[in-house]
Scaffold this active site. Sequence first.
Site, short mmCIF file in Angstrom:
data_model
loop_
_atom_site.label_atom_id
_atom_site.label_comp_id
_atom_site.label_asym_id
_atom_site.label_seq_id
_atom_site.Cartn_x
_atom_site.Cartn_y
_atom_site.Cartn_z
N ASP A 28 0.86 -1.19 0.00
CA ASP A 28 0.00 0.00 0.00
C ASP A 28 0.89 1.24 0.00
O ASP A 28 1.88 1.31 0.74
CB ASP A 28 -0.91 -0.02 1.24
CG ASP A 28 -2.05 0.96 1.14
OD1 ASP A 28 -3.20 0.52 1.13
OD2 ASP A 28 -1.78 2.19 1.07
N ASN A 84 -13.00 -3.25 2.30
CA ASN A 84 -14.07 -2.25 2.35
C ASN A 84 -14.99 -2.33 1.13
O ASN A 84 -14.53 -2.61 0.02
CB ASN A 84 -13.45 -0.85 2.42
CG ASN A 84 -12.73 -0.60 3.74
OD1 ASN A 84 -13.25 -0.94 4.80
ND2 ASN A 84 -11.55 -0.04 3.69
N GLN A 89 -15.28 2.53 0.58
CA GLN A 89 -14.26 1.96 -0.32
C GLN A 89 -13.73 3.08 -1.21
O GLN A 89 -14.46 3.63 -2.04
CB GLN A 89 -14.90 0.86 -1.18
CG GLN A 89 -13.94 0.17 -2.13
CD GLN A 89 -14.62 -0.91 -2.98
OE1 GLN A 89 -15.82 -1.18 -2.83
NE2 GLN A 89 -13.87 -1.51 -3.86
N GLU A 90 -12.43 3.40 -1.00
CA GLU A 90 -11.83 4.51 -1.75
C GLU A 90 -11.56 4.10 -3.21
O GLU A 90 -11.91 4.82 -4.13
CB GLU A 90 -10.53 4.91 -1.04
CG GLU A 90 -9.75 6.02 -1.71
CD GLU A 90 -8.30 6.07 -1.23
OE1 GLU A 90 -8.05 5.82 -0.02
OE2 GLU A 90 -7.43 6.33 -2.07
N HIS A 95 -10.23 -5.15 -3.34
CA HIS A 95 -8.88 -5.35 -2.77
C HIS A 95 -8.99 -5.76 -1.32
O HIS A 95 -9.83 -5.25 -0.58
CB HIS A 95 -8.00 -4.11 -2.92
CG HIS A 95 -8.61 -2.85 -2.40
ND1 HIS A 95 -9.59 -2.16 -3.08
CD2 HIS A 95 -8.40 -2.17 -1.26
CE1 HIS A 95 -9.94 -1.10 -2.38
NE2 HIS A 95 -9.24 -1.08 -1.26
N HIS A 97 -7.05 -5.83 2.18
CA HIS A 97 -5.91 -5.27 2.92
C HIS A 97 -5.32 -6.34 3.83
O HIS A 97 -6.08 -7.02 4.56
CB HIS A 97 -6.36 -4.14 3.85
CG HIS A 97 -6.87 -2.91 3.17
ND1 HIS A 97 -6.13 -1.77 3.04
CD2 HIS A 97 -8.07 -2.64 2.59
CE1 HIS A 97 -6.83 -0.83 2.43
NE2 HIS A 97 -8.03 -1.33 2.14
P1 5GP Z 1 -9.93 1.37 0.52
O1 5GP Z 1 -10.38 2.48 1.43
O2 5GP Z 1 -10.48 1.53 -0.87
O3 5GP Z 1 -10.17 0.02 1.11
O4 5GP Z 1 -8.35 1.52 0.45
C1 5GP Z 1 -7.64 1.87 -0.69
C2 5GP Z 1 -6.17 1.71 -0.37
O5 5GP Z 1 -5.44 1.83 -1.57
C3 5GP Z 1 -5.62 2.78 0.60
O6 5GP Z 1 -5.01 2.13 1.71
C4 5GP Z 1 -4.62 3.55 -0.24
O7 5GP Z 1 -3.48 3.96 0.49
C5 5GP Z 1 -4.25 2.54 -1.33
N1 5GP Z 1 -3.88 3.15 -2.61
C6 5GP Z 1 -4.56 4.12 -3.28
N2 5GP Z 1 -3.94 4.43 -4.43
C7 5GP Z 1 -2.84 3.62 -4.50
C8 5GP Z 1 -1.80 3.49 -5.47
O8 5GP Z 1 -1.74 4.16 -6.51
N3 5GP Z 1 -0.83 2.57 -5.19
C9 5GP Z 1 -0.85 1.80 -4.07
N4 5GP Z 1 0.15 0.93 -3.89
N5 5GP Z 1 -1.83 1.90 -3.13
C10 5GP Z 1 -2.81 2.81 -3.34
#
Ligand code: 5GP
Length: 120
Positions: A28, A84, A89-90, A95, A97
């Site tokens: 991440d 998430n 979910q960003e 994915h 974690h």
């Molecule tokens: P979510 O909230 O969607 O479960 O988490 C998305 C995760 O993706 C976050 O922990 C964020 O730091 C990670 N992330 C977002 N953009 C990138 C990227 O371009 N490269 C990597 N390696 N991680 C990313």
Amino acid sequence: MDIFCKIVNGEIPSYTLYEDEIVKVFLDVNPDANGHSLVIPKKHYLNLYDIDNETLIHIMDVARKIGKLLEEKLHCSGLTLIQNNGSIQEVKHYHLHLKPQYENKQELLKVEEIYNILTK
Ligand code: 5GP
């Protein structure tokens, strides 16, 4: 195209720990802990409700292997799995974690340093 599809097709670089035909595992970019990794399917699935069972089983199998690697190389004492869905979910590409847990508070190292430890 979402960011993780771009990582899969090589448009965006990542510190990749493992990949096969079905999944890719990378660190991440903004870790909560040293070794915080993401397991993603290479094919685009939105979330838990979109992905098929066979792919999910493979993701879990790979998560187990990477969990062992994190334990062995970073000496974490536990592993938390988070996935998430919906508004929290960003990145809109499934994915999982993998967040290592440590008994003592750890200084966050650069992602590159962690990658070097995990791959040597
Ligand atoms: P979510 O909230 O969607 O479960 O988490 C998305 C995760 O993706 C976050 O922990 C964020 O730091 C990670 N992330 C977002 N953009 C990138 C990227 O371009 N490269 C990597 N390696 N991680 C990313």
